[in-house]
Design an enzyme around this catalytic site. Structure first.
Site, PDB file in Angstrom:
ATOM      1  N   SER A   1      13.637 -47.187-120.849  1.00  0.00           N
ATOM      2  CA  SER A   1      14.631 -47.849-120.020  1.00  0.00           C
ATOM      3  C   SER A   1      14.998 -49.250-120.494  1.00  0.00           C
ATOM      4  CB  SER A   1      14.100 -47.949-118.589  1.00  0.00           C
ATOM      5  OG  SER A   1      12.953 -48.804-118.529  1.00  0.00           O
TER       6      SER A   1
ATOM      7  N   LYS B   1      14.590 -58.648-119.006  1.00  0.00           N
ATOM      8  CA  LYS B   1      15.002 -57.362-118.455  1.00  0.00           C
ATOM      9  C   LYS B   1      15.327 -57.506-116.970  1.00  0.00           C
ATOM     10  CE  LYS B   1      13.431 -52.522-118.132  1.00  0.00           C
ATOM     11  NZ  LYS B   1      12.356 -51.561-118.479  1.00  0.00           N
TER      12      LYS B   1
ATOM     13  N   SER C   1       8.900 -46.809-122.075  1.00  0.00           N
ATOM     14  CA  SER C   1      10.148 -47.568-122.000  1.00  0.00           C
ATOM     15  C   SER C   1      10.155 -48.877-122.773  1.00  0.00           C
ATOM     16  CB  SER C   1      10.510 -47.843-120.536  1.00  0.00           C
ATOM     17  OG  SER C   1      10.904 -46.654-119.898  1.00  0.00           O
TER      18      SER C   1
END
Length: 521
Positions: A187, A79, A211
């Site tokens: 997210s 990420k 998330s």
């Protein structure tokens, strides 16, 4: 030939150690898949092709010598919130344009120390602020799942063996994919998309209010948010420091256990990381849950919850019973205050953390007539709409005259939420079963969501309590809705008892089966 990208970590690990495949072959297969799919799915914002091949070659040399480590030769996506030395790290924000850190996050360093291979950096909501991956500076990641609709046609005879189901009466029922693009959640939307679409073996993610778990549920993958302090936050771009926690998104529960074992550690550079032994979580997979007490909180039956979410929850309860667990009705009375309290605490911490992005030291700089003008122009140009909204909310609740009325009250509510869980666990509850999300994936640029931020925030209604209390939570795919989209169940555990979540999560996985999207990209 077997599609190497369809192997789980456990399967790939076995084949690598048996020298049936090489890491270079496995990595090459993923890089080819990314090249084909990423223009459609936008999961990766940077692909580190040369680095991946070099890391894979080094793993092959170690494997040839019998020196395999825990993740030797396994290709992963990272990420964009995790600092990666010398490689693009921007939290998918324009304000960090061009930033390449000179250091490595502790979590990613742990993975490289265990032999993993880096494929690239994954898309996400800007600064992890969002529930759909639509706030990314690089555009939204696209869910590899699509809605489907049933169509029927009358056949002159029964055609056994054709695609679709054909009744004895000659009526053929098929499901056709819709063309609408759907969000993967956020997210960690890029992480969930990449795992679900076979563009990495697993991915790192972060969870501030859901998330990891929400995008996992929306993409048919497994995501675990560990206990606060289990994974170091050092080198992870901060959103809300008292809530942020790293964790993995993986294909199945076993892979998530393998990943968390490597990611977790105490870290002297992070005073919030906890000095506790990290168990071998994989050993929990397959262990019986007979006699385990599973709590069902009545407050999670929220107004307007779709019938199919309730039905999924009841199915999960039945699976737990069938596996020998005792089902116990429980109360978490302050749950109804969790979402509003979260959206005071999180923006307040974000306002403070994001004050450092001013154009002076790194990232974007927009010239101005003086330093104040430069600050204002840089932040105006560099931050997206949702980030600006949360900075403004956070600054407001921390301001003189409102700090006591909002921020301090929210912290008191947070303590009450934590106390609710402590009472339940002290009463002998081993884990809590809830839905993971209030719905399946919704459309990109959905008008209802775009025009009403509160509706977007409600996607976290089942997940924020876990972050507010610092507890571990796992989302496991458990079924599909009427349009063929995946739905997940959530298990919440005691502090630092991720092993119980893996045990119970494996039971759901075994009962529900695996869920994979139909390839259209």
């Amino acid at each position: 030939m077997t599609d190497l990208t369809r192997l789980t970590i456990a399967q790939a690990r076995q084949k690598l150690r048996a020298k049936e495949i090489t890491s270079s072959e496995l990595t090459g297969a993923y890089l080819a898949a990314i090249e084909r799919a990423n223009p459609e799915l936008n999961a990766y914002v940077v692909v580190t092709d040369e680095k991946a091949r070099a890391m894979a070659k080094a793993s092959d040399e170690r494997l040839a010598k019998g020196e395999a480590r825990a993740l030797e030769g396994i290709p992963l996506g990272i990420k964009d919130l995790f600092a990666t030395e010398g490689i693009h790290t921007q939290a998918c924000s324009y304000v960090l344009d061009g930033f390449r850190p000179r250091y490595e996050s502790t979590v990613s360093a742990n993975l490289w120390a265990d032999g993993a291979v880096m494929l690239g950096k994954l898309n996400m909501d800007e600064f992890a602020m969002g529930s759909s991956n639509e706030t990314s500076y690089y555009g939204p990641a696209i869910n590899p799942w699509r809605r489907s609709r049933a169509t029927t046609s009358v056949m002159p005879t029964t055609h056994a063996g054709e695609a679709g189901f054909v009744s004895a009466g000659g009526v053929k029922t098929e499901r056709q994919l819709d063309n609408q693009r759907l969000v993967p959640g956020g997210s960690s939307g890029g992480s969930a998309t990449a795992v679900s679409a076979w563009l990495c073996a697993a991915a790192t993610a972060t969870d501030t209010g859901g998330s990891i778990r929400q995008p996992a549920a929306l993409t048919g993958t497994v995501g675990i948010k560990p206990t606060y302090g289990r994974c170091s936050r050092w080198g992870i771009v901060a959103f809300a420091s008292s809530l942020d926690q790293a964790g993995p998104i993986a294909r199945d529960v076993r892979d998530a256990a393998i990943m968390l074992k490597s990611m977790a550690s105490v870290d002297p550079k992070d005073t919030t990381s906890v000095d506790r032994p990290v168990p071998d979580y994989e050993l929990a997979i397959g262990r019986s849950i007979k006699g385990m007490r599973i709590g069902i909180p009545r407050e999670y039956r929220v107004e307007g919850m779709p019938e199919e979410i309730e039905a999924l929850w009841q199915q999960g309860i039945a699976w737990m019973k069938d596996a020998g667990a005792e089902i116990v009705d429980i109360s978490l009375p302050h749950t109804k205050y969790a979402l509003p309290a979260y959206y005071i605490v999180a923006p307040a911490e974000a306002s403070s953390n994001l004050a450092r992005y001013d154009g002076v030291r790194y990232g974007l700089r927009v010239p101005g007539k003086d330093i104040i003008d430069m600050y204002e122009k840089t932040r105006a140009a560099g931050f997206g709409r949702e980030v600006k909204r949360r900075i403004m909310i956070g600054t407001y609740v921390l301001s003189a005259g409102y700090y006591d009325a909002y921020y301090l009250q929210a912290q008191k509510v947070r303590n009450l939420i934590k106390r609710d869980f402590e009472i339940v666990f002290a009463d002998g509850i081993d884990a809590i079963l809830t839905p993971a999300t209030p719905s399946a994936a919704f459309g990109i640029a959905d008008e209802d969501m775009a025009n009403d931020p509160v509706k977007m925030y409600l996607n976290d209604v089942f997940t924020v309590t876990v972050n507010m209390a610092g507890l571990p939570g796992i989302a496991v795919p458990a079924g599909v809705d009427q349009k063929g989209l995946p739905l997940g169940l959530q298990l919440i555990g005691r502090p630092f008892d991720e092993e119980t979540l893996f045990r119970a999560g494996a039971v759901i996985e075994q009962a529900a089966g695996r869920f994979e999207p139909e390839r259209w990209w």
